[in-house]
Scaffold this active site. Structure first.
Site, PDB file in Angstrom:
ATOM      1  N   TYR A 197     -17.123  15.898 -15.023  1.00 41.95           N
ATOM      2  CA  TYR A 197     -17.596  14.512 -15.016  1.00 41.95           C
ATOM      3  C   TYR A 197     -18.614  14.334 -13.881  1.00 41.95           C
ATOM      4  O   TYR A 197     -18.408  14.830 -12.766  1.00 41.95           O
ATOM      5  CB  TYR A 197     -16.385  13.582 -14.830  1.00 41.95           C
ATOM      6  CG  TYR A 197     -16.765  12.159 -14.548  1.00 41.95           C
ATOM      7  CD1 TYR A 197     -17.630  11.461 -15.399  1.00 41.95           C
ATOM      8  CD2 TYR A 197     -16.278  11.498 -13.429  1.00 41.95           C
ATOM      9  CE1 TYR A 197     -17.999  10.157 -15.128  1.00 41.95           C
ATOM     10  CE2 TYR A 197     -16.633  10.186 -13.161  1.00 41.95           C
ATOM     11  CZ  TYR A 197     -17.503   9.522 -14.013  1.00 41.95           C
ATOM     12  OH  TYR A 197     -17.868   8.234 -13.739  1.00 41.95           O
TER      13      TYR A 197
ATOM     14  N   ASP B 250      -8.078  18.708 -14.037  1.00 42.62           N
ATOM     15  CA  ASP B 250      -8.308  17.334 -14.506  1.00 42.62           C
ATOM     16  C   ASP B 250      -7.997  17.347 -16.006  1.00 42.62           C
ATOM     17  O   ASP B 250      -8.744  17.914 -16.805  1.00 42.62           O
ATOM     18  CB  ASP B 250      -9.766  16.948 -14.225  1.00 42.62           C
ATOM     19  CG  ASP B 250     -10.074  15.508 -14.643  1.00 42.62           C
ATOM     20  OD1 ASP B 250      -9.392  14.997 -15.554  1.00 42.62           O
ATOM     21  OD2 ASP B 250     -11.014  14.925 -14.072  1.00 42.62           O
TER      22      ASP B 250
ATOM     23  N   ARG C  83       0.856  -1.197   0.000  1.00 44.45           N
ATOM     24  CA  ARG C  83       0.000   0.000   0.000  1.00 44.45           C
ATOM     25  C   ARG C  83       0.885   1.237   0.000  1.00 44.45           C
ATOM     26  O   ARG C  83       0.605   2.221  -0.670  1.00 44.45           O
ATOM     27  CB  ARG C  83      -0.952   0.016   1.216  1.00 44.45           C
ATOM     28  CG  ARG C  83      -1.662   1.363   1.349  1.00 44.45           C
ATOM     29  CD  ARG C  83      -2.885   1.388   2.272  1.00 44.45           C
ATOM     30  NE  ARG C  83      -2.801   0.531   3.419  1.00 44.45           N
ATOM     31  CZ  ARG C  83      -2.040   0.763   4.513  1.00 44.45           C
ATOM     32  NH1 ARG C  83      -1.313   1.858   4.584  1.00 44.45           N
ATOM     33  NH2 ARG C  83      -2.020  -0.092   5.502  1.00 44.45           N
TER      34      ARG C  83
ATOM     35  N   LYS D 168      -8.532   6.208 -19.001  1.00 48.92           N
ATOM     36  CA  LYS D 168      -8.892   6.751 -20.308  1.00 48.92           C
ATOM     37  C   LYS D 168      -7.703   6.724 -21.256  1.00 48.92           C
ATOM     38  O   LYS D 168      -7.141   5.675 -21.485  1.00 48.92           O
ATOM     39  CB  LYS D 168      -9.473   8.149 -20.084  1.00 48.92           C
ATOM     40  CG  LYS D 168     -10.538   8.207 -18.989  1.00 48.92           C
ATOM     41  CD  LYS D 168     -11.780   7.449 -19.389  1.00 48.92           C
ATOM     42  CE  LYS D 168     -12.759   7.082 -18.302  1.00 48.92           C
ATOM     43  NZ  LYS D 168     -12.744   7.626 -17.016  1.00 48.92           N
TER      44      LYS D 168
HETATM   45  O1  P1T Z   1     -13.591   6.366 -13.739  1.00 50.05           O
HETATM   46  P1  P1T Z   1     -12.396   6.901 -12.997  1.00 50.05           P
HETATM   47  O2  P1T Z   1     -11.112   6.311 -13.443  1.00 50.05           O
HETATM   48  O3  P1T Z   1     -12.582   6.890 -11.519  1.00 50.05           O
HETATM   49  O4  P1T Z   1     -12.244   8.433 -13.447  1.00 50.05           O
HETATM   50  C1  P1T Z   1     -13.192   9.415 -13.135  1.00 50.05           C
HETATM   51  C2  P1T Z   1     -13.097  10.551 -14.130  1.00 50.05           C
HETATM   52  C3  P1T Z   1     -12.393  11.684 -13.794  1.00 50.05           C
HETATM   53  N1  P1T Z   1     -12.279  12.719 -14.640  1.00 50.05           N
HETATM   54  C4  P1T Z   1     -12.837  12.694 -15.857  1.00 50.05           C
HETATM   55  C5  P1T Z   1     -12.698  13.864 -16.768  1.00 50.05           C
HETATM   56  C6  P1T Z   1     -13.560  11.567 -16.264  1.00 50.05           C
HETATM   57  O5  P1T Z   1     -14.100  11.567 -17.489  1.00 50.05           O
HETATM   58  C7  P1T Z   1     -13.706  10.466 -15.376  1.00 50.05           C
HETATM   59  C8  P1T Z   1     -14.486   9.251 -15.733  1.00 50.05           C
HETATM   60  N2  P1T Z   1     -15.337   9.441 -16.807  1.00 50.05           N
HETATM   61  C9  P1T Z   1     -16.142   8.502 -17.366  1.00 50.05           C
HETATM   62  C10 P1T Z   1     -16.258   7.250 -16.915  1.00 50.05           C
HETATM   63  C11 P1T Z   1     -16.924   8.968 -18.529  1.00 50.05           C
HETATM   64  O6  P1T Z   1     -17.451   8.142 -19.292  1.00 50.05           O
HETATM   65  O7  P1T Z   1     -17.012  10.196 -18.714  1.00 50.05           O
END
Ligand code: P1T
Length: 379
Positions: A98, A169, A46, A194
């Site tokens: 998001y 972000d 961790r 992503k």
């Molecule tokens: O899903 P995760 O890895 O926890 O990420 C969250 C997140 C944070 N910031 C942005 C700009 C994002 O688009 C996302 C996650 N977004 C999607 C799952 C979506 O389909 O828009």
């Protein structure tokens, strides 16, 4: 060292024990110590894991930064940055973020005594007007999800000054097309699920900074809260990130062609893509980014149900949440990614029931265009 060389070499030295050219997946939770406290710098996974350390070095380099902390999801990375704050602190947020970010802020963190003001951050004056004596952080997404609005990062960092942390972000743009730290931001966050991972096979996140003190605090929370990625997921993200530049160039080429095609189509009402001259902030995109990315959204002159049917009939665009993988995806934000925002609030922000979002993949663009053309002809 330039971008792709960093992606392939930083943190990727041959394994010291075996010479393995590729960083191994150190699938271990713990490390054997020679005597109490006498170890090789690794005590518990961790806290620290060699595969994760390699990923963190690679991702820090891609944002031209000193430090990165990897997490088990983008939301865990976002939460770790928000852990910098304390009850009573105020945060100014882009009103187009998001849906999960909005949910974390409004449904979780407000209960801990943080307060949030949502503004149209594409207007720096709106951000300025929202800053108050208790404001400690400005949270930006640019381009925004799902409307692809842009935020002038430098203008907002100038307004925030030294006492307010600006966190960006950078998931949509990626470090290949946008480097927020160079524009004055103090922290960059990614959902590495992503584009950075790029193959829709791992969930992850990262928080990146050049600020030593901020990094120490994020690391402290990474260990204390424990939202870390497992070694295999860290490895998948690291492998994906090596080809980020190649993929982003193709994502953008394809997205641009599709945005132009959709904009010309009579049934399409509006296309949101920063690379189109019709985008209200196209000039800012040209100044702030080195490319326009692979995401776009659009509305059509049809009722919501037909827009949803259209989304389900495409052959190469999977109807799915998420984005940034090599395969093309389509989603209906109001009912999918942004469904956690109340309808009234969503509509106020422009996330209407007719809006569709495309994550344009790296397939042959002719196939993608034919797919869209055939489905549009059926409407
Ligand atoms: O899903 P995760 O890895 O926890 O990420 C969250 C997140 C944070 N910031 C942005 C700009 C994002 O688009 C996302 C996650 N977004 C999607 C799952 C979506 O389909 O828009």
């Amino acid at each position: 060292m330039r971008f792709s060389t960093k992606a392939i070499h930083v943190g990727q030295e041959a394994d010291p024990t075996t010479g393995a050219t590729i960083v191994p997946i150190y699938q271990t939770s713990t490390y054997t110590q020679e005597a109490v406290g006498k170890h090789k710098g690794f005590d518990y996974s961790r806290t620290v894991n060699p595969t994760r350390v390699a990923l963190e070095a690679q991702l820090a380099a891609l944002e031209s930064a000193a430090h990165a902390s990897a997490f088990g999801s983008g939301m865990a990375a976002t939460a770790a940055v928000m852990n910098l704050l304390a009850a009573g602190d105020h945060v100014v947020v882009s009103d187009d973020v998001y849906g999960g970010t909005y949910r974390l802020f409004s449904r979780v963190l407000e209960r801990y005594g943080l307060t949030f003001t949502y503004v149209d951050s594409s207007d720096p004056h709106a951000v300025e007007a929202a800053l108050g004596p208790k404001t400690r952080l400005v949270w930006l997404e640019t381009p925004t999800n799902p409307l692809l609005k842009l935020v002038d990062i430098r203008a907002i960092c100038d307004l925030a000054g030294n006492d307010i942390v600006v966190a960006v972000d950078n998931t949509f743009a990626t470090p290949y097309f946008q480097q927020p730290l160079a524009l004055g931001a103090r922290v960059v966050v990614h959902s590495t699920t992503k584009y950075i991972g790029g193959h829709s096979d791992a969930v992850g996140g990262v928080a990146i900074t050049n600020d030593d003190a901020l990094h120490e605090r994020i690391k402290f929370h990474q260990n204390s809260v424990g939202g870390v990625p497992g070694p295999f997921d860290a490895w998948l993200v690291m492998r994906g990130a090596k080809t980020l530049a190649l993929r982003m160039r193709q994502h953008e080429r394809n997205a641009r062609a599709i945005a132009e095609f959709l904009e010309r189509h009579p049934i399409v009402e509006r296309v949101n893509y920063p690379g189109l001259p019709s985008h209200p902030q196209h000039a800012l995109a040209q100044r702030q980014m080195t490319g326009f990315g692979g995401m776009l959204s659009f509305t059509m002159r049809v009722p919501e149900q037909r827009a949803m049917d259209f989304a389900a009939t495409l052959r190469y665009f999977s109807l799915a949440e998420s984005l940034g993988g090599v395969e093309s995806l389509i989603c209906h934000p109001a009912r999918m990614t942004h469904g956690s925002i109340p309808k009234e609030e969503r509509e106020r922000r422009g996330i209407t029931d007719g809006l569709l979002r495309l994550s344009v993949g790296v397939e042959d663009v002719e196939d993608l265009l034919e797919d869209l053309e055939t489905a549009l002809a059926r409407l």
